[in-house]
Write a protein that holds these residues in place. Structure first.
Motif: not given
Lengths: 111, 116
Positions: B69-73
């Protein structure tokens, strides 16, 4: 091994008929059972059943769970061509994060 | 109504190549999943992800696979050194709320992976 079995695998009926789809399960630490409708791609959620004997209804669709006999049925009354799809049931294991799917019932409604 | 989205819808790759399948779960959901469905077979669980780590994985999910999950989305599935038998429809799913776990998972439209 946890297992979910659906029957029939395929069903062809005429528009207006009533159908009953079956799902039996052997799932350790069973928590709940989910029904999904899969048309072209994504399974879309229909029902979640956790308690035995309580019917869930949504329009012409209804479903019930029997935790003693380890099965569930999905009923569709007054079928329409738009009901044609694969219907999937899946078991949810207590404390686990995964769904265990059956092989699906392919329902075809002919006009 | 919020929905899970996946890209690309179809990916063709050569055997031995690496692919990354992308998913954007429903925004307030906390649990994320990958499943696959080989043509004509059952939908099979691959992996679940919660609180930035894998919470459960199947026997299928070996070292060839990884999730991130590389970022918040975004939520991604990487398949290294693809094999012919990796050809399948890959579904991302999410479920929401603290403690909801595997209840009522919402599925994306899938990515059809074809390995040649």
């Amino acid at each position: 091994e946890d297992k979910v079995v659906q029957s029939p695998l395929s069903l062809v009926v005429h528009e207006g008929d009533t159908v009953t789809l079956n799902c039996s399960y052997e799932v350790t630490n069973f928590r709940s059972l989910l029904w999904y409708k899969q048309e072209k791609k994504a399974p879309t959620f229909l029902f979640m059943l956790t308690s035995s004997g309580i019917e869930k209804k949504s329009g012409r669709l209804s479903s019930i769970l029997d935790k003693k006999e380890l099965f569930s049925i999905l009923n569709i009354t007054a079928t329409q061509t738009g009901d044609s799809a694969i219907y999937l049931c899946a078991g949810v294991i207590q404390g686990a994060q995964k769904l265990v799917f059956g092989q699906g019932t392919r329902l075809t409604i002919n006009p | 109504e919020p929905e899970v989205t996946q890209t690309p819808s179809h990916q063709v790759t050569q055997m031995g190549q690496e692919v990354i399948l992308r998913c954007v779960p429903i925004s307030n959901h906390l649990y994320f999943y990958w499943y696959r469905q080989i043509l004509g077979q059952k939908v099979e669980f691959l992996v679940s992800f919660y609180n930035n780590e894998i919470s459960e994985k199947s026997e299928i999910f070996d070292d060839q696979f990884s999730v991130e999950r590389p970022d918040g989305s975004n939520f991604t599935l990487k398949i290294r050194s693809t094999k012919l038998e990796d050809s399948a429809m890959y579904f991302c799913a999410s479920s929401g709320g603290s403690g909801s776990g595997a209840k009522q998972q919402y599925f994306g439209p899938g990515t059809r992976l074809t390995v040649t």
